[in-house]
Enzyme design. Structure first.
Site, mmCIF file in Angstrom:
data_model
loop_
_atom_site.group_PDB
_atom_site.id
_atom_site.type_symbol
_atom_site.label_atom_id
_atom_site.label_comp_id
_atom_site.label_asym_id
_atom_site.label_seq_id
_atom_site.Cartn_x
_atom_site.Cartn_y
_atom_site.Cartn_z
ATOM 1 N N VAL A 1 0.983 -1.213 0.001
ATOM 2 C CA VAL A 1 0.137 -0.038 -0.153
ATOM 3 C C VAL A 1 1.034 1.150 -0.020
ATOM 4 O O VAL A 1 2.265 1.349 0.447
ATOM 5 C CB VAL A 1 -0.835 0.063 1.012
ATOM 6 C CG1 VAL A 1 -2.027 -0.776 1.278
ATOM 7 C CG2 VAL A 1 -0.105 0.133 2.501
ATOM 8 N N SER A 2 0.335 2.379 -0.540
ATOM 9 C CA SER A 2 0.718 3.771 -0.249
ATOM 10 C C SER A 2 -0.184 4.450 0.537
ATOM 11 O O SER A 2 -1.270 4.269 0.401
ATOM 12 C CB SER A 2 1.416 4.332 -1.372
ATOM 13 O OG SER A 2 0.376 4.351 -2.447
ATOM 14 N N THR A 3 0.335 5.404 1.260
ATOM 15 C CA THR A 3 -0.546 6.314 2.036
ATOM 16 C C THR A 3 -1.844 6.889 1.174
ATOM 17 O O THR A 3 -2.914 6.881 1.798
ATOM 18 C CB THR A 3 0.320 7.429 2.580
ATOM 19 O OG1 THR A 3 1.248 6.922 3.462
ATOM 20 C CG2 THR A 3 -0.616 8.268 3.773
ATOM 21 N N ASP A 4 -1.473 7.499 0.276
ATOM 22 C CA ASP A 4 -2.386 7.876 -0.713
ATOM 23 C C ASP A 4 -3.683 6.901 -1.235
ATOM 24 O O ASP A 4 -4.733 7.262 -1.259
ATOM 25 C CB ASP A 4 -2.257 8.895 -1.930
ATOM 26 C CG ASP A 4 -1.120 7.648 -2.766
ATOM 27 O OD1 ASP A 4 -0.628 6.692 -2.364
ATOM 28 O OD2 ASP A 4 -0.966 8.301 -4.069
#
Length: 489
Positions: free
Chosen positions: A10-13
């Site tokens: 995952v990435s934060t955005d």
């Protein structure tokens, strides 16, 4: 039984926009493996962007794959955007995995590599995430450009400023002390065109501005410090917009510094050394022939000796460091008179420092209250998470937001405390019977010393003993006294 390594990312955005989470992906992959009778040999969890493969957990997975070159292996993930968001790097990585008998596969977007036509679908699956990234980057760039056109500085604050958020949620930058004061001093020093840029950088470093040489050269060319925000029109042209932030210097001073640093210097290091040593030159007169006294170095057997001397036949001369020291001591015997101290105190009262201090104290109390509110929100969220009412993803997002707001508030609190300390220092001006205003003379640069010597020149100089008296004009004689006279008053 088939085996596979699971890769979740995952990435934060993406967590905020699409609701992705590591536990959710992992749970779906485990269920898929259980349904298809696939043994899981390892799970690799990543919180990184997929613009390239320079990711810690992916590197560990590749190292594991390389350690077993003869064994057929599988890497499973949810979708191809979990694998990569760059088509070029993705094809390169797929080719490298084939060398190690490893197949990458997305369970929601399956590809049968044995069918040639399936490569068309693979191209679609890989190009869509890349186009999303490109579109997002374009929207971000347009948003930054619109913010700059409105006079706001949306990027990370340059040295001497801090990023703040206003009550209505807008991002702004504000001066940060003590860096802002040092940078203002840097521009004024450069405008004098006395020292080289590197010398000014070293002096600023001694004052507390820790900055590399390359960063310093970018700093003195940044128009943000004079209140202007540059907007690029193309690769070669840009225009300036008036910013809404408080500038550290005037536009006239900024452009004067740009003219100086882009013009070939006429002042050499040797001339700088001469000016520093003979700062009394131009204020001394020969007691015999009444000619102006000059300064130069005399070559001895082992080293060179600096002297103030007359070019006439009288051969009057005196050791330069000795006379400089005598002038400094004489100057440091002068203090502000009591009347001058009273006048400055009244000026400070007229400036309404008490009212301004009250405003700063009110601002500080408000910031402290907002900090306590963030701590309370985080504490409540922690209790809800422990009670299993709040999910992990929601708690993580809440904690991240609270920490970001707290960090910004702490910076604002530090800035207010610096302002309060400055007001307290100003209020302490008249605490003593008199004020030593020339004690900082050794720390002045050459230009300031020469200017001070022109304001208070030596009047009578004994070139034999070094005894010296100062020439105080009518105005200075009313506000400056010797320490002995000031004590009598």
């Amino acid at each position: 039984m088939k085996t596979a390594y699971l890769y979740v990312r995952v990435s934060t955005d993406e967590q905020k926009r699409k609701g992705y989470s590591l536990p959710e992906q992992e749970d779906r992959l485990l269920k898929y493996c259980e349904y298809n009778n696939i043994a899981v040999k390892g799970i690799y969890r990543e919180d990184y962007s997929a613009k390239n493969f320079n990711r810690p957990e992916w590197k560990k997975l590749i190292a594991t794959v390389r350690s077993k070159p003869k064994e057929e292996k599988n890497i499973l993930f949810i979708k191809w955007d979990r694998f990569s968001r760059n088509t070029e790097y993705a094809y390169e990585m797929i080719g490298m995995l084939r060398k190690y008998k490893t197949t990458a596969m997305a369970i929601d977007q399956p590809i049968d590599f044995s069918v040639p036509e399936s490569t068309v679908m693979l191209a679609v699956y890989l190009s869509v995430p890349e186009s999303e990234n490109s579109r997002r980057a374009m929207n971000t760039a347009n948003g930054i450009r619109r913010a700059k056109q409105m006079g706001r500085y949306p990027s990370r604050a340059p040295m001497g400023f801090i990023n703040l958020t206003t009550v209505d949620g807008k991002k702004i930058i504000a001066p940060k002390q003590p860096e802002a004061g040092i940078i203002r001093w840097v521009f004024h020093q450069l405008a004098k065109n006395v020292h080289r840029v590197e010398d000014v950088r070293k002096m600023a470093d001694g004052r507390g501005l820790k900055c590399s040489q390359s960063h310093f050269f970018r700093l003195i060319r940044n128009p943000v410090y004079c209140g202007l925000i540059p907007i690029k029109l193309n690769s070669q042209e840009q225009h300036m917009v008036k910013g809404i932030h408080d500038p550290l210097i005037s536009e006239a001073l900024f452009y004067e510094v740009q003219r100086i640093i882009t013009t070939r210097r006429k002042v050499t290091a040797k001339k700088d050394d001469l000016k520093a040593m003979f700062f009394l030159k131009g204020t001394l007169v020969c007691p015999l022939c009444k000619r102006n006294i000059c300064g130069s170095f005399s070559q001895g057997k082992t080293k060179r000796y600096p002297y103030y001397h007359c070019y006439g036949r009288c051969k009057t001369r005196i050791n330069a460091p000795f006379l400089n020291d005598r002038y400094q001591r004489k100057l440091q015997q002068m203090v502000l008179s009591g009347n001058a101290v009273d006048l400055f105190n009244r000026i400070l009262e007229d400036w309404n420092t008490n009212t301004q201090k009250a405003e700063y104290l009110q601002e500080r109390n408000m910031v402290v209250r907002r900090l306590n509110e963030q701590e309370s929100i985080l504490s409540q969220g922690r209790k809800l998470f422990v009670a299993a009412i709040l999910k992990l993803d929601d708690y993580t997002e809440l904690k991240s937001e609270c920490r970001a707001k707290s960090k910004c508030l702490k910076r604002e609190l530090s800035n207010i405390n610096v302002k309060l300390r400055n007001i307290d220092k100003q209020g302490q001006l008249g605490n003593g019977p008199f004020v030593d205003i020339f004690q900082g003379f050794p720390g002045l640069d050459t230009a300031d010393r020469k200017h001070l010597a022109s304001l208070i020149p030596p009047l009578k100089v004994d070139f034999q003993t070094g005894d010296i008296s100062l020439d105080l004009n009518g105005a200075l004689s009313k506000i400056l006294l010797t320490k002995r006279k000031a004590k009598k008053q």
